[in-house]
Design a protein around this motif. Structure first.
Motif, short mmCIF file in Angstrom:
data_model
loop_
_atom_site.label_atom_id
_atom_site.label_comp_id
_atom_site.label_asym_id
_atom_site.label_seq_id
_atom_site.Cartn_x
_atom_site.Cartn_y
_atom_site.Cartn_z
N ARG A 348 6.91 3.40 59.15
CA ARG A 348 6.97 2.09 58.51
C ARG A 348 7.66 2.18 57.17
N GLY A 349 7.32 3.23 56.41
CA GLY A 349 7.90 3.38 55.08
C GLY A 349 7.44 2.26 54.17
N HIS A 350 8.17 2.02 53.15
CA HIS A 350 7.90 0.92 52.23
C HIS A 350 9.22 0.27 51.87
N ARG A 351 9.16 -1.01 51.60
CA ARG A 351 10.37 -1.68 51.13
C ARG A 351 10.75 -1.14 49.75
N LEU A 352 12.03 -0.95 49.58
CA LEU A 352 12.52 -0.45 48.29
C LEU A 352 12.96 -1.63 47.42
N PHE A 353 12.94 -1.41 46.13
CA PHE A 353 13.42 -2.45 45.22
C PHE A 353 14.47 -1.88 44.29
N SER A 354 15.29 -2.77 43.78
CA SER A 354 16.27 -2.43 42.76
C SER A 354 16.26 -3.53 41.72
N THR A 441 12.27 9.54 49.80
CA THR A 441 13.27 9.97 48.82
C THR A 441 14.69 9.77 49.34
N ASP A 442 14.91 10.12 50.60
CA ASP A 442 16.26 9.98 51.14
C ASP A 442 16.63 8.52 51.33
N ASN A 443 15.65 7.69 51.66
CA ASN A 443 15.93 6.26 51.78
C ASN A 443 16.33 5.68 50.42
N ALA A 444 15.63 6.13 49.37
CA ALA A 444 15.98 5.68 48.02
C ALA A 444 17.38 6.14 47.65
N TRP A 445 17.70 7.38 47.99
CA TRP A 445 19.04 7.90 47.68
C TRP A 445 20.12 7.08 48.38
N LYS A 446 19.85 6.70 49.61
CA LYS A 446 20.82 5.90 50.35
C LYS A 446 21.11 4.60 49.61
N LEU A 447 20.07 3.96 49.09
CA LEU A 447 20.23 2.72 48.35
C LEU A 447 21.02 2.94 47.06
N ILE A 448 20.71 4.02 46.35
CA ILE A 448 21.43 4.33 45.11
C ILE A 448 22.91 4.58 45.40
N ALA A 449 23.17 5.38 46.42
CA ALA A 449 24.57 5.71 46.76
C ALA A 449 25.34 4.48 47.19
N ARG A 450 24.66 3.54 47.83
CA ARG A 450 25.34 2.30 48.24
C ARG A 450 25.74 1.47 47.02
N ASP A 451 24.84 1.40 46.04
CA ASP A 451 25.11 0.57 44.85
C ASP A 451 26.05 1.25 43.86
N HIS A 452 26.11 2.60 43.91
CA HIS A 452 26.89 3.34 42.91
C HIS A 452 27.80 4.34 43.62
N PRO A 453 28.95 3.86 44.09
CA PRO A 453 29.86 4.77 44.81
C PRO A 453 30.39 5.90 43.95
N PRO A 522 12.89 15.74 45.48
CA PRO A 522 12.67 15.89 46.91
C PRO A 522 13.36 17.11 47.46
N THR A 523 12.92 17.52 48.62
CA THR A 523 13.60 18.56 49.37
C THR A 523 13.88 18.01 50.74
N GLY A 524 14.72 18.75 51.51
CA GLY A 524 15.03 18.29 52.85
C GLY A 524 16.25 17.40 52.83
N ALA A 525 16.72 17.03 54.02
CA ALA A 525 17.92 16.20 54.07
C ALA A 525 17.99 15.46 55.38
N ARG A 526 17.22 14.38 55.51
CA ARG A 526 17.36 13.55 56.69
C ARG A 526 18.41 12.48 56.42
N ALA A 527 19.25 12.24 57.38
CA ALA A 527 20.20 11.14 57.25
C ALA A 527 19.59 9.89 57.87
N TYR A 528 20.23 8.76 57.65
CA TYR A 528 19.67 7.51 58.11
C TYR A 528 20.62 6.83 59.06
N SER A 529 20.04 6.00 59.93
CA SER A 529 20.83 5.38 60.98
C SER A 529 21.89 4.46 60.44
N THR A 530 21.70 3.92 59.26
CA THR A 530 22.63 2.95 58.71
C THR A 530 23.58 3.53 57.69
N ALA A 531 23.54 4.82 57.45
CA ALA A 531 24.38 5.42 56.42
C ALA A 531 25.15 6.59 56.98
#
Length: 931
Positions: A348-354, A441-453, A522-531
């Protein structure tokens, strides 16, 4: 990763002599580049101790046995990861660990692997609850009985004859799994009824198909209390005793709703869910963030959509700590015990905010997170209030900041951007252990990378989790005690300015351990379906110590590195251009975006134009060693890189002349020297780095002299074929290598070995003993020794090598016979190599034997053709009694490219501090996963 069965050893034999429990040995040993070679020798040491008995068949695991297995688990990831998950799984009641749904095809096709995986879990004190189906087996039995299998809305219509056969099939498959477990010394209890109470789903439509209304958990818990793994069929009964058929997925879900386990695992043969457009495995899905968008994807329909909806409905009823894993049996342990995982993880995770205003976030909860996990604030070196003030002043001056986090404040990041700048800076990134375990952590990183190329950040060298940062960076530079990372920045002027600014300031954030000792990043490196995910480039995954990446820079800048940093072209001089390798080098430099030729020296071609170079009109010159020295000394040459493509024992005068001419220059004005001969491959002075990046990248990055000895072609292929197996070699027997090269390897000087007519219908052996490559292979691989390896610097590795030349022009074929100290099979071999070279773009791994013609003219090597000599009926490999302990593989590469010119360009790129693969046509690696 941990694919279980090959861990199941008793002395030198397979446990209980189980029939070929041959899941992936690579997984069992944890041979992956991100961490495995830190620990892989531990298993090799264990295998070399025949007195070690890991299993007590009748009495279950004892404390020492569990400790041994837990230590072996460290091979699948880091010790911290494994212990973290073990504590996590052990923190709940035994029945709340995991519900595992097993498809019928897994039992029919992969029973040994499944039993081994479940046994391993049980040996570390865990009790997975198994619910299995039997669909393929049932269809086969119905067909044999001339009964048509009928479906409505995807549900099997179950009439009386079908149900009668289903009962027999379910009982038979249940018994098979239970017996397989007991052969491995694992106590298991067959449970074919009494757990699921059901009513008719729709009697008129589906006949004897049930809808579960109650779960009798006591039956399951009683089995666990007795120390037995519960193995359940998905048949249910009405309160009156009528047996009903229930889909195994639904049965597992209903059981999970009652037990609320940490993990619900669906085993399938594909090892996860796959993206319908890209064809790549989806590694993680956070439903709260991604579910709605995922359902809009055109490929999400039919069974895939139904599966996602069912999982969403299930997880919505369970605690947020629960998750679903879709995984194959052989990868189960990697999925369970590492952050990186192996299949598809759904939570389920949690919704992220910015937010861009501190007033919009819960500052008290953010403060609490920083005080617990940010090293500077936790240590008292700074306060949250002073940091809030810093952000407020930045905004007042015209800058910007962004605060990222999740709803429960398990992860938080602060990104800033100074006035007038386009590149953002990652100021802080902190998280709890729960965020790591949940891959938030990886979900948060995905959001950061999207907003800050375009992003830059710095981390102390001592950080425990540097690999996490390396994996997400396009490049890095060492600045004092810190490492500066950047992502999306390609302009070297911008990069150099950013590095300069970072060198003047302490990093605002650090992911080092906080005062309490908990990892803050964080450690580890899962990628996400949308990134989209860039290839893994992990600092900790190098074979020897150091950064394991392609986009890094040397510790001390050479002249080439300084030129690269300024963006000006890098001038290259080639001494020895007449040979075939020289021609390939000219072709590569001609198409290279950063290199240009300054001088091309050849005695035979002096005065003639360099015909295959188009960037400028250049004639061949004939430079002596003295003239090279004079050009380097008076500065007229302005050469950044000297390539010596000369015969053996000829390079020394040129090197001496360059050393003498540049001795007084500062390090950052020293030219790079790449020597293609064997003259410096055995260097003991420490001045020369051995230029096989896939195995020695760390020493290349650390080399400050810019002196690089390019490996031999045969030696390159042989080492690529042997390196993954080094921890497991049998020290009493020598690896043997049979090599065949095209006649271009014999050079341009006429001889029988490069005479096509003499070679027609012929194969010429030469230098059958003491070939220089034989010594080079052993010498260079010995440099990779680690504690526990069967060789050392004092007891170097030796190999046997026999070269031949054939009638084709270019390419090399190698057949390696490798003696091991433990048994492996072909699948084991494949997995070892696939994991080892998973991040290498110029090494491809295949199941089948590679052919010379398939990668002649290509820039990569291919390793494959893994084979094990047959075993006789008594489990013995001939009279030697070495079943599975001699393996055979094949390597092919182009002797002029990856064996020489391409490798030289790799080394030049690294020395210049630019992308290792710049100017090298790199094809995407084929999907290495086995069907």
């Amino acid at each position: 990763m941990l694919r279980a069965s090959r861990f199941l050893k008793k002395g030198a034999g397979t446990i209980a002599r189980a029939p070929a429990a041959s899941s992936s040995f690579a997984a069992a040993l944890g041979i992956q580049r991100s961490s495995a070679y830190t620990h892989a020798h531990a298993h090799a040491q264990t295998q070399a101790q025949p007195q070690l008995r890991m299993y007590s068949y009748n009495n279950g695991p004892d404390t020492s046995e569990k400790e041994t297995i837990v230590k072996l688990l460290y091979n699948i990831g880091s010790k911290k990861e494994v212990e973290q998950y073990l504590r996590h799984f052990s923190s709940v009641e035994s029945q709340k660990f995991a519900v595992i749904k097993v498809g019928g095809a897994v039992i029919s096709d992969d029973l040994a692997t499944l039993a081994s995986a479940l046994t391993f879990l049980n040996r570390v004190g865990l009790y997975p609850i198994v619910v299995h189906g039997a669909g393929p087996q049932l269809n086969k039995r119905l067909e044999a009985a001339n009964i048509e299998a009928r479906y409505e809305d995807g549900i099997r219509i179950t009439d009386g004859p079908t149900l009668a056969i289903a009962r027999e099939v379910f009982a038979s498959e249940n018994r098979k799994l239970v017996e397989a477990l007991e052969r491995l010394g694992t106590r298991a209890r067959p449970i074919t009824g009494g757990v699921f109470v059901a009513d008719y789903l729709n009697r008129e439509k589906y006949d004897r198909v049930g809808k579960i209304v109650r779960v009798n958990r006591e039956v399951v818990e009683s089995s666990i209390r007795a120390g037995c793994l519960p193995i359940l069929t998905s048949l249910a009964e009405t309160p009156e005793g009528q047996i009903l058929n229930v889909n195994a997925d639904i049965a597992a879900g209903e059981l999970a709703r009652v037990l609320e386990p940490l993990k619900i695992v669906y085993l399938n043969e594909k090892n996860g869910l796959y993206h319908g457009t890209t064809g790549k495995r989806i590694e993680t899905i956070h439903l709260d963030e991604e579910y709605e968008d995922l359902l809009k994807e055109p490929w999400v329909r039919y069974g895939t959509k139904l599966k996602l909806k069912e999982i969403k409905e299930l997880l919505d009823t369970l605690p947020r700590s629960s998750s679903v894993a879709i995984i194959s049996a052989e990868h189960l342990h990697k999925e369970l015990f590492t952050h990186s995982g192996a299949g598809t993880l759904i939570m389920r995770g949690h919704r992220l905010f910015s937010e861009q205003d501190l007033a919009s976030v819960d500052s008290d909860r953010l403060r609490a997170l920083l005080m617990a996990h940010d090293p500077q604030i936790a240590s008292g070196a700074a306060t949250a209030a002073s940091y809030w003030q810093h952000l407020a002043e930045l905004k007042k001056e015209g800058g910007q900041y962004w605060i990222y986090g999740d709803e429960p404040y398990q992860v938080a990041a602060v990104v800033t951007r100074k006035p007038g700048q386009t590149i953002s800076s990652l100021d802080k990134f902190v998280c709890t252990k729960a965020a790591v375990l949940g891959n938030i952590t990886d979900n948060a990183w995905k959001l950061i990378a999207r907003d800050h190329p375009q992003l830059i950040w710095s981390v102390p060298r001592t950080d425990d989790n540097l690999s996490w940062h390396f994996e997400r960076a396009d490049g890095s530079w060492s600045v004092g005690d810190d490492i500066v990372f950047w992502n999306g920045v390609e302009d070297w002027k911008q990069i150099s300015d950013l590095i300069a600014s970072k060198s003047k300031e302490k990093p605002v954030s650090s992911s080092s351990k906080n005062a309490a000792g908990a990892a803050a990043s964080p450690t580890g490196a899962r990628a996400y379906s949308t990134a989209a995910r860039r290839p893994l480039m992990s600092a900790s995954s190098v074979f020897s110590a150091g950064a394991r990446r392609s986009y890094s820079t040397p510790a001390a800048g050479t002249k080439a590195a300084a030129s690269a940093g300024s963006g000006v072209p890098l001038r290259v001089s080639l001494v020895g251009a007449r040979g075939f390798t020289g021609r390939e080098l000219i072709r590569l430099i001609d198409s290279h975006p950063r290199f240009e030729l300054a001088y091309v020296s050849s005695r035979e071609l002096e005065g003639k134009p360099v015909s295959n170079y188009t960037k400028a009109a250049i004639n061949h010159v004939n430079l002596s060693a003295q003239q090279v020295g004079e050009l380097a000394r008076d500065g007229r040459s302005n050469v950044d890189v000297w390539i010596l493509a000369l015969p053996n024992k000829v390079a020394a005068p040129f090197v001496a002349a360059l050393d003498s001419a540049t001795a007084a220059l500062p390090v950052n004005q020293q030219p790079v020297i790449v020597d293609l001969s064997a003259d410096y491959r055995f260097d003991k002075t420490g001045q020369w780095a051995y230029g096989l990046p896939e195995l020695h990248r760390s020493s290349l990055l650390a080399n400050s002299t810019g002196r690089i000895s390019n490996p031999g072609c045969y030696a390159t292929g042989s080492q690529l074929g042997l390196a993954p197996l080094l921890p497991f070699l049998d020290s009493t027997r020598l690896p043997s290598i049979f090599g065949v090269s095209g006649y271009s390897g014999a050079g341009t000087k006429p001889s029988p070995k490069n005479n096509p007519e003499f070679l027609r219908d012929n194969l010429i052996p030469y230098a059958p003993v003491s070939h220089i490559h034989e010594r080079e292979i052993g010498h260079s691989l010995t440099r990779l020794t680690k504690p526990g390896y069967p060789f050392s610097m004092a007891n170097p590795l030796l190999v046997q090598f026999s070269p031949h030349v054939a009638s084709f022009f270019q390419g090399i074929a190698l057949t390696l016979h490798v003696p091991l100290r433990m048994s492996m099979n072909a699948k084991d071999m494949y997995d070892v190599f696939a994991e080892f070279y998973s991040t290498e773009r110029l090494v491809h791994v295949t199941e089948s034997a590679p052919l010379v013609r398939d990668n002649a003219g290509k820039h990569y090597a291919v390793v494959g053709g893994f084979a094990v000599p047959p075993v006789d009926g008594n489990g013995e490999q001939g009279s030697a009694g070495l079943a599975g302990r001699r393996v055979v593989l094949n390597v092919t590469l182009d002797n002029l490219l990856k064996g020489a010119a391409t490798q030289a360009v790799q080394n030049m790129n690294i020395a210049a501090g630019i992308d290792e693969y710049t100017g090298i046509p790199v094809q995407d690696k084929p999907d290495m996963s086995l069907a």
